[in-house]
Design a protein around this motif. Structure first.
Motif, short mmCIF file in Angstrom:
data_model
loop_
_atom_site.label_atom_id
_atom_site.label_comp_id
_atom_site.label_asym_id
_atom_site.label_seq_id
_atom_site.Cartn_x
_atom_site.Cartn_y
_atom_site.Cartn_z
N ASP A 163 0.84 -1.19 0.00
CA ASP A 163 0.00 0.00 0.00
C ASP A 163 0.88 1.25 0.00
O ASP A 163 1.80 1.36 0.82
N PRO A 164 0.66 2.20 -0.89
CA PRO A 164 1.55 3.36 -0.99
C PRO A 164 1.59 4.23 0.27
O PRO A 164 2.66 4.72 0.65
N ILE A 165 0.45 4.41 0.91
CA ILE A 165 0.44 5.23 2.12
C ILE A 165 1.18 4.53 3.25
O ILE A 165 1.94 5.16 4.00
N ALA A 166 0.99 3.23 3.36
CA ALA A 166 1.72 2.46 4.37
C ALA A 166 3.23 2.55 4.12
O ALA A 166 4.03 2.67 5.05
N PHE A 167 3.62 2.51 2.84
CA PHE A 167 5.04 2.62 2.50
C PHE A 167 5.60 3.98 2.91
O PHE A 167 6.69 4.05 3.50
N LEU A 168 4.88 5.06 2.62
CA LEU A 168 5.36 6.39 2.98
C LEU A 168 5.48 6.55 4.49
O LEU A 168 6.41 7.19 4.99
N LYS A 169 4.55 5.95 5.23
CA LYS A 169 4.65 6.01 6.69
C LYS A 169 5.87 5.26 7.19
O LYS A 169 6.52 5.70 8.15
N GLU A 170 6.19 4.14 6.55
CA GLU A 170 7.38 3.38 6.94
C GLU A 170 8.65 4.17 6.68
O GLU A 170 9.63 4.05 7.42
N SER A 172 8.92 7.37 6.88
CA SER A 172 8.93 8.58 7.71
C SER A 172 9.51 8.26 9.08
O SER A 172 9.23 7.22 9.68
N GLY A 173 10.31 9.17 9.59
CA GLY A 173 10.92 8.94 10.89
C GLY A 173 9.93 8.86 12.02
O GLY A 173 10.18 8.21 13.04
N ASP A 174 8.78 9.52 11.88
CA ASP A 174 7.77 9.52 12.94
C ASP A 174 6.74 8.41 12.77
O ASP A 174 5.87 8.22 13.61
#
Length: 263
Positions: A163-170, A172-174
């Protein structure tokens, strides 16, 4: 006083060595400690020279042909199996988001543009939508802009199956994606470049650094770079010679093409 001490020490060492020679001649077995204590000290240059291996004659690169045999063919005469590849020299097709720096050191640098009013209207619209999402702090709102299938925004150089949003969250440092949104906002507020105009690869890309050799950045441009990366990141990038942090591209038609980091 120092000279006398050194002379006395040398005299005792010479006497000890003489005693060692007399006892050795007489066949008296001596302990190793006595041998070390009585041997005269060797100069540093002598120690180094003794530790060096005996010189050897380097082997020739190629063995001489035996008498009566024909010499081998010259290297320039390739065997049939070594024929040049017909595809050799054909440049690979660039992928969206790949580092876009020419290898020619004398090539002119791309124009750096800060005026967003020069962007085509579709590009301005998507850029503002991305800035609005970053300002809202809700990375889930990027989903509608990313799209799906073959037309989806490229978020990873190696491709993406999750999932693209899950990837971006991974990434991200926060872990909530807020750091990634902050990076995106910084990129879109930096100068940009217009690359490959009039071709299918035409793109408007932020920041302009990924189209510039790092060794040709001015002092002012390095200050702008440090708004996006740290000085430590910059030192690491210098080993590659190119900017390889996050970059973002939008096509003239208003498609968010890529948002990637790495090579």
């Amino acid at each position: 006083m120092q000279t006398l001490t050194r002379s006395s020490s040398q005299t005792r060492r010479n006497r000890g060595f003489a005693a060692f020679l007399w006892l050795a001649t007489a066949g008296v077995a001596l302990p190793g400690a006595y041998l070390v204590a009585t041997l005269p000290a060797a100069a540093l240059s002598e120690i180094k020279q003794e530790d060096l291996p005996a010189p050897t004659t380097p082997a020739p690169d190629k063995a001489a042909p035996a008498e009566g045999t024909a010499p081998q063919a010259q290297d320039s005469q390739k065997a049939p199996s070594e024929a040049p590849d017909p595809d050799e020299g054909v440049p690979e097709q660039a992928t969206p988001g790949s580092v876009h720096v020419t290898e020619d050191p004398n090539a002119p640098l791309p124009e750096i543009i800060y005026d967003v009013s020069k962007l085509p209207e579709p590009v301005q619209r998507v850029r503002q939508q991305l800035l609005d999402v970053a300002a809202a702090g809700d990375i889930e709102k990027l989903r509608a802009l990313i799209g799906t299938g073959d037309d989806a925004t490229q978020l990873s150089v190696a491709g993406l199956d999750e999932d693209p949003i899950a990837f971006l969250k991974e990434q991200s440092g926060d872990k909530n994606g807020e750091e990634v949104l902050a990076i995106m906002e910084n990129l879109l507020n930096a100068g940009y470049v217009h690359l490959d105009p009039g071709t299918p690869e035409e793109i408007y890309a932020w920041p302009y650094f990924f189209a510039m050799p790092l060794d040709r950045l001015s002092a002012r441009q390095r200050v702008e770079l440090f708004k996006i990366v740290t000085a430590g990141d910059y030192e690491d990038m210098k080993s590659y010679g190119v900017y390889n942090f996050y970059r973002l591209g939008i096509t003239p038609q208003g498609k968010w093409a890529f948002f990637v980091a790495g090579e």
